[in-house]
Design a protein around this motif. Structure first.
Motif, mmCIF file in Angstrom:
data_model
loop_
_atom_site.group_PDB
_atom_site.id
_atom_site.type_symbol
_atom_site.label_atom_id
_atom_site.label_comp_id
_atom_site.label_asym_id
_atom_site.label_seq_id
_atom_site.Cartn_x
_atom_site.Cartn_y
_atom_site.Cartn_z
ATOM 1 N N GLY A 369 0.818 -1.394 -0.083
ATOM 2 C CA GLY A 369 0.015 0.072 0.088
ATOM 3 C C GLY A 369 0.882 1.244 0.043
ATOM 4 O O GLY A 369 1.866 1.303 0.582
ATOM 5 N N PHE A 400 -3.749 4.670 -2.240
ATOM 6 C CA PHE A 400 -4.976 5.059 -1.110
ATOM 7 C C PHE A 400 -4.950 6.802 -1.263
ATOM 8 O O PHE A 400 -3.801 7.215 -1.271
ATOM 9 C CB PHE A 400 -4.631 4.770 0.107
ATOM 10 N N ALA A 404 -7.077 8.589 3.155
ATOM 11 C CA ALA A 404 -7.656 7.188 3.517
ATOM 12 C C ALA A 404 -6.520 6.424 3.689
ATOM 13 O O ALA A 404 -6.531 5.226 4.312
ATOM 14 C CB ALA A 404 -8.146 6.576 2.362
ATOM 15 N N TYR A 405 -5.290 6.774 3.840
ATOM 16 C CA TYR A 405 -3.947 5.942 3.807
ATOM 17 C C TYR A 405 -3.665 5.185 5.114
ATOM 18 O O TYR A 405 -3.773 4.225 5.531
ATOM 19 C CB TYR A 405 -2.856 6.836 3.459
ATOM 20 N N ALA A 408 -6.475 2.911 6.541
ATOM 21 C CA ALA A 408 -6.161 1.769 5.705
ATOM 22 C C ALA A 408 -5.251 1.083 6.274
ATOM 23 O O ALA A 408 -5.388 -0.387 6.753
ATOM 24 C CB ALA A 408 -5.901 1.832 4.160
ATOM 25 N N LYS A 411 -6.107 -1.228 9.668
ATOM 26 C CA LYS A 411 -7.011 -2.287 9.895
ATOM 27 C C LYS A 411 -6.683 -3.587 10.035
ATOM 28 O O LYS A 411 -7.260 -4.647 9.679
ATOM 29 C CB LYS A 411 -7.781 -2.201 8.408
ATOM 30 N N ALA A 415 -5.479 -4.806 6.646
ATOM 31 C CA ALA A 415 -4.754 -3.635 6.052
ATOM 32 C C ALA A 415 -3.662 -4.316 5.175
ATOM 33 O O ALA A 415 -3.460 -5.659 4.784
ATOM 34 C CB ALA A 415 -3.672 -3.062 6.989
#
Length: 523
Positions: A369, A400, A404-405, A408, A411, A415
């Motif tokens: 990510g 992202f 939102a990074y 995320a 999670k 994640a």
């Protein structure tokens, strides 16, 4: 709080009477040709307000640190961080790093005409605490500020802290503000506007001039500055929306320079222009791979260590970051610890990825990510995905939106499995990296990873600056396989060849910020 280190650092960099935003006449007198005495620069996108107690992002420090000064600073233009006096001329700590005594510089005047003395130190510390934003943690441990005389200050901490002098020297450290201005413009909880967003009351070589947020920001040289006068009478930053526009204006002479922002491709392109000088400075900015400890694929230490051993990180850094970075084999950022005690301990294994593809990661999908606002992180994720897919380990690169990074990454098992984040310490002390990045309480331990005993070791090390303990912490970090420092990012700047002093003005800790008072027209 310490946990708000610059969230956008991964992507990158008062009127004299204090009565309005407009700068009025240039201090020191007018000139026949303003262009000869004005340095024209650019911001790529707008900046946060340059209030000295909220400025905690990066690029806006070019304004805040031009108008304000702290008690200490770092010598610019050299990679080794050397403490130097700013508004303090002498300083000492007691044996257990709880009491710090400072002798103050005399004959210093704030931009509103108020003389600088010890009363300003206490008032400035109180204001930072009252504002209570990110950099407030730097004075959170202060229990008492005593002023035995106008030229002496004694600061007492609640607990031993060997990093305190470095916190004062930090580019984000507490700045001295005129007590008269603080009285006239107190902190107001919940207020929509802050006088200090567009005005200054510091002692620096420049004052805030005409501010048009989202359009342009101007600095004006302060004629009564205590030190060497600034090389330009004025500095103007135009806010621009695209790198292509900036490149065009640099090429045709409408801009004199750009501090930071350049990725490898744009830096290479600008370097080709014979009328421009391209600079790449050493820094402590460190692109780092973070591994999710709750990942179904990489939660097992042996698996993630094996994965890291199979990745050719120097090749990855060279391909993804090019001339704007250099590979590193150190754990903490370069120059924070002696190199011999700061080495990655994971040994390279050229067969590791093939073994994992046929074994522990067979049938698994790895996700990398990245924040879409950070091109370097995307390029690193894309290149890592190519390497792993080529070895038979299914991997996807996932972007992202900036907002939102971080959500995320929080999670847990849902994640991303890994992410790349480019940060730098608040100051040139190992605690400013170790605590922030490697402990859950630090704020930029992005996946909340925790190595047993590491937080306690770091807490003990900061009391006396125990370099052996920090070396042990580096070993524990590397062995965990939860973090891997990939490279040392260089600070970049591109200036017209008729601008001098740039190579003397860069900061040893934070990239994308220059001491603008040292930049001057070529003789």
């Amino acid at each position: 709080m310490k946990n708000l280190l610059r969230l956008t650092a991964l992507a990158t960099v008062s009127a004299l009477a204090l009565t309005g935003c407009s700068g009025g006449s240039t201090p020191g007198g007018s000139t026949a040709n303003a262009a000869d005495t004005t340095l024209n620069l650019a911001f790529l996108g707008d900046i946060p307000p340059p209030d000295p107690d909220t400025a905690y992002d990066g690029a806006e420090l070019n304004l805040a640190n031009s108008a304000y000064e702290g008690l200490l600073g770092y010598q610019s233009g050299q990679s080794e961080a050397e403490l130097v006096g700013r508004l303090a001329t002498e300083w000492e700590a007691n044996d257990d790093n709880t009491v710090f005594t400072f002798t103050l510089r005399e004959d210093v005047t704030f931009h509103d005409g108020t003389p600088f003395d010890s009363s300003a130190v206490k008032a400035s510390f109180d204001r930072r605490t009252a504002v209570g934003e990110g950099p407030a943690y730097m004075v959170a441990g202060v229990t008492k500020v005593e002023t035995p005389s106008p030229s002496e200050v004694v600061i007492t901490l609640e607990a031993p802290n060997s990093s305190f002098l470095d916190l004062l020297a930090s580019p984000f450290g507490p700045k001295m503000i005129s007590p008269q201005a603080l009285k006239a413009h107190p902190v107001e909880a919940g207020a929509d506007t802050d006088w200090f967003d567009t005005h200054d009351a510091g002692t620096g070589p420049f004052t805030y001039g005409d501010f048009q947020p989202g359009v342009a920001y101007e600095l004006e040289a302060f004629s009564d500055y205590w030190g060497e006068p600034a090389g330009y009478q004025a500095v103007r930053f135009d806010v621009m929306s695209s790198m292509s526009t900036i490149q065009l204006k640099l090429g045709n002479g409408e801009l004199d320079g750009l501090i930071g922002y350049s990725d490898d491709a744009s830096f290479r392109e600008l370097s080709k222009n014979q009328d421009l000088e391209a600079y790449a400075f050493p820094s402590m900015q460190t692109p780092t791979l973070f591994v999710n400890p709750k990942s179904a694929a990489l939660g097992d230490q042996a698996t993630r260590v094996q994965l890291l051993s199979g990745i050719d990180f120097p090749a990855l850094a060279e391909k993804a970051l090019g001339e704007t970075a250099e590979p590193t084999d150190e754990v903490f950022p370069k120059n924070l610890l002696p190199a011999e005690g700061n080495k990655q301990v994971i040994e390279p294994d050229p067969d590791a990825l093939d073994t994992l593809a046929a074994g522990a990661l067979s049938g698994r999908t790895i996700s990398c990510g990245y924040a879409e606002s950070t091109p370097a992180a995307q390029v690193l994720c894309d290149n890592l995905a190519a390497v792993l897919n080529g070895a038979g380990i299914k991997t996807k690169s996932v972007g992202f939106a900036p907002g939102a990074y971080y959500e995320a990454l929080a999670k847990g098992a849902s994640a991303p499995d890994v992410t790349f984040f480019t940060g730098f310490p608040d100051t040139a002390h190992p605690d400013a990296w170790g605590f922030v990045f490697y402990t859950p309480g630090g704020g930029l331990d992005l996946f909340g990873a925790e190595v047993p005993g590491l937080a306690d070791l770091l807490a003990k090390a900061v009391e006396t600056n125990d370099l052996q303990a920090y070396g042990e912490a580096a070993r524990m970090v590397s062995e965990s396989g939860l973090w891997y420092s990939v490279a040392t990012k260089k600070g970049t700047a591109v200036f017209s060849d008729d601008v001098a002093g740039v190579d003397e003005a860069w900061h040893p800790v934070i990239t994308d910020v220059l001491d603008l008072s040292l930049v001057r027209p070529t003789p």
